[in-house]
Design an enzyme around this catalytic site. Structure first.
Site, PDB file in Angstrom:
ATOM      1  N   GLY A  12       1.157  -0.983  -0.242  1.00 23.17           N
ATOM      2  CA  GLY A  12       0.227   0.275  -0.102  1.00 23.17           C
ATOM      3  C   GLY A  12       0.972   1.172  -0.223  1.00 23.17           C
ATOM      4  CB  SER A  13       2.436   3.524  -2.631  1.00 22.78           C
ATOM      5  OG  SER A  13       3.518   4.643  -2.671  1.00 22.78           O
ATOM      6  N   GLY A  14      -0.299   4.059  -0.396  1.00 20.35           N
ATOM      7  CA  GLY A  14      -0.954   5.435   0.653  1.00 20.35           C
ATOM      8  C   GLY A  14      -1.035   6.483   0.895  1.00 20.35           C
ATOM      9  CG  PHE A  15      -2.432  10.259   2.997  1.00 17.39           C
ATOM     10  CD1 PHE A  15      -1.787  11.059   3.006  1.00 17.39           C
ATOM     11  CD2 PHE A  15      -3.755  10.404   2.379  1.00 17.39           C
ATOM     12  CE1 PHE A  15      -2.262  11.965   1.551  1.00 17.39           C
ATOM     13  CE2 PHE A  15      -4.130  10.653   1.977  1.00 17.39           C
ATOM     14  CZ  PHE A  15      -3.212  12.042   1.433  1.00 17.39           C
ATOM     15  N   GLY A  16      -0.159   6.451   4.097  1.00 19.53           N
ATOM     16  CA  GLY A  16       0.966   5.086   5.563  1.00 19.53           C
ATOM     17  C   GLY A  16       1.753   5.173   5.111  1.00 19.53           C
ATOM     18  CD  GLU A 176     -14.030  18.440   2.317  1.00 17.68           C
ATOM     19  OE1 GLU A 176     -13.479  19.427   3.273  1.00 17.68           O
ATOM     20  OE2 GLU A 176     -13.509  16.617   1.546  1.00 17.68           O
ATOM     21  CG  ASP A 305      -7.784   5.225   6.773  1.00 21.14           C
ATOM     22  OD1 ASP A 305      -7.746   5.391   7.718  1.00 21.14           O
ATOM     23  OD2 ASP A 305      -8.589   5.134   5.780  1.00 21.14           O
ATOM     24  CB  ALA A 320      -4.048  11.787   5.307  1.00 21.89           C
ATOM     25  CD  GLN A 321      -0.750  14.905   9.411  1.00 17.36           C
ATOM     26  OE1 GLN A 321      -0.558  14.340  10.585  1.00 17.36           O
ATOM     27  NE2 GLN A 321      -1.033  16.121   8.533  1.00 17.36           N
TER      28      GLN A 321
END
Ligand SMILES: Cc1cc2nc3c(=O)[nH]c(=O)nc-3n(C[C@H](O)[C@H](O)[C@H](O)COP(=O)(O)OP(=O)(O)OC[C@H]3O[C@@H](n4cnc5c(N)ncnc54)[C@H](O)[C@@H]3O)c2cc1C
Length: 443
Positions: A12-16, A176, A305, A320-321
């Site tokens: 996984g190369s998302g935010f984490g 949003e 997540d 994300a943080q």
């Protein structure tokens, strides 16, 4: 496997995962980053692709490019399907091969989450969720097609159904999306149609809770609610959706006829917990130790997540943080272990605050004791989102687009794009958006 250097496999190369990979650039390890998409996606701006403000290329970057200069890192486009924890192997499907074993010394699982329909998967074909670029493009197609269909429709009685948009979920994404859609129909599209009045479009936001933005302080939720109403969004609170089908949505016994419904209500974690046979929370997230490892496996980290960790007796939020801070922490733990240095203190999340934008020039912001709503909050929102985009080229491009859209009302990408990929290509991040109507990868 490398004799000289331990191998860290990051799935996984998302935010984490990306934060972990970057933080290992100076470490004496071989890093393998695996993702089923070839790009890192900035999910917080997905709604802007879905509502035509930005184009897909402005919120995503090739992982290979981001990590291209990192000599110890290899990027693989592949989908993880399982883990053999005893033999320390992760299995992946690549473009033309299945169940390829990849050995690891350390494993970081950062596989994120997908939509959850809370046990009502039958809603999925009629109410796509917003999680991937393909989802966003598919939703953009649906929204723009609704206007085209209405313009071509002679029977004015059908216009209202075609121009009713229902958003299920009053969290940040739903709010949003509703705000951006309201601005799209009331300003951008205003003068371009002859048979229909785009401004007459009905936008309905439905949530089972008592207020929108339930995780924000009450005053900010109320400010967002007022703003939505000012933008002409109908907000239906306190009732969950009973049914969703091709004709619309049922809420508290009322049928809202609609051809475009978007699901922003819930997420469920990736199946990483099942691969590991690890302890999971009620939502299926992996219960991790304070150092983010899995009980009995100090070499396996689960972050973002798909992980579940409490702080001050409350689970950390899926934002994300959290994922980024956990990614950097896991990398540091590995780095120190390899060097034989003392263990780090347990992971602590530093909450920098939360924000949500509601239409043009208005956002709500909560950080520490600061609670802001309005234009200043929107400026802060814009600055923070620009800062966290993965590459400087995207920052420049998005900044210019926002200025242009703010001044002229024109949007970056109002295209209905029908992809015609062969079905087999959907396997690895190149979904057939148009024919399936939603991202085939999710779920
Ligand atoms: C529409 C939307 C808006 C959001 N807005 C905000 C916001 O404003 N602020 C905020 O803080 N958070 C926001 N979030 C939440 C935030 O995006 C997530 O908390 C964050 O992305 C989690 O990071 P992660 O690394 O755990 O997972 P992700 O960033 O989702 O990354 C997971 C990666 O794993 C890959 N993957 C998954 N399964 C596999 C597999 N089997 N094999 C290989 N690769 C795999 C995926 O392709 C993906 O690249 C939003 C989320 C969404 C969907």
């Amino acid at each position: 496997m490398s004799e000289a250097m331990p191998r860290v496999v990051i799935v996984g190369s998302g935010f984490g995962g990306l934060a972990a990979g970057k933080a290992l650039r100076e470490s004496e390890v071989e890093v393998i980053v695996i993702d089923r998409q070839n790009h890192h996606l900035f999910q917080p701006l997905l709604y802007q692709v879905a509502t035509s403000v930005l184009n897909p290329g402005q919120i995503a970057s090739p992982i290979r490019e981001i990590l291209g200069k990192q000599r110890n890192t290899t990027v693989l486009l592949a989908e993880a399907t399982g883990v053999d924890t005893d033999r320390r192997r992760v299995f992946v499907d690549s473009v033309d091969r299945a169940s390829i074993p990849l050995d690891y010394d350390y494993l970081i699982l950062a596989t994120g989450a997908s939509h959850s329909y809370f046990g009502h998967d039958e809603f999925a074909p009629f109410a796509p969720g917003l999680k991937s670029l393909a989802d966003a493009v598919s939703i953009r197609n649906r929204i723009l097609q609704a206007f085209e269909q209405a313009e071509a429709e002679e029977d004015p009685k059908r216009h209202r159904d075609l121009l009713t948009f229902v958003l299920v979920g009053g969290g940040p994404t739903g709010v949003e999306m509703a705000g951006a859609l309201a601005v799209l129909v009331r300003s951008t599209l205003e003068s371009e149609f002859r048979r229909i009045d785009p401004a007459s479009a009905r936008i309905v936001l439905v949530d089972a809770g008592k207020r929108v933005l339930g995780t924000f302080p009450e005053a900010l939720g109320a400010a967002a609610m007022r703003r939505l109403e000012k933008l002409g969004v109908e907000v239906r609170l306190g009732h969950s959706v009973d049914h969703i089908d091709a004709d619309g949505v049922g809420v508290a016994g009322e049928h809202i006829a609609s051809k475009t419904v978007v699901w922003t209500a819930g997420v469920s974690p990736s199946p990483a917990g099942r691969w590991l046979g690890a302890e999971m929370d009620h939502a299926g997230r992996v219960r991790v130790q304070p150092d983010l490892t899995v009980r009995g496996h100090p070499e396996i980290f689960v972050i973002g997540d798909t992980a579940s960790l409490d702080q001050h007796d409350k689970p950390l939020p899926g934002v994300a943080q959290v994922a980024m801070q956990q990614g950097r922490y896991a990398a540091k733990v590995i780095h120190r272990r390899i060097r034989g240095q003392a263990a780090l203190p347990p992971f602590r999340y530093f909450d920098k605050g939360s924000m949500a934008v509601v239409g043009k020039g208005f956002a709500v912001l909560h950080t520490g004791r600061i609670r802001l709503s309005g234009f200043v909050a929107w400026m802060a929102w814009a600055a923070v989102h620009l800062e966290f985009l993965a590459q400087s080229s995207l920052r420049v491009s998005v900044f210019l687009q926002w200025v242009w859209t703010y001044l002229t009302g024109q949007r970056g990408s109002r295209l209905i794009v029908n992809y015609h990929e062969p079905k087999s290509s959907a396997k690895l991040g190149i979904p057939d958006v148009a024919s399936k109507g939603r991202d085939a990868r999710i779920g």
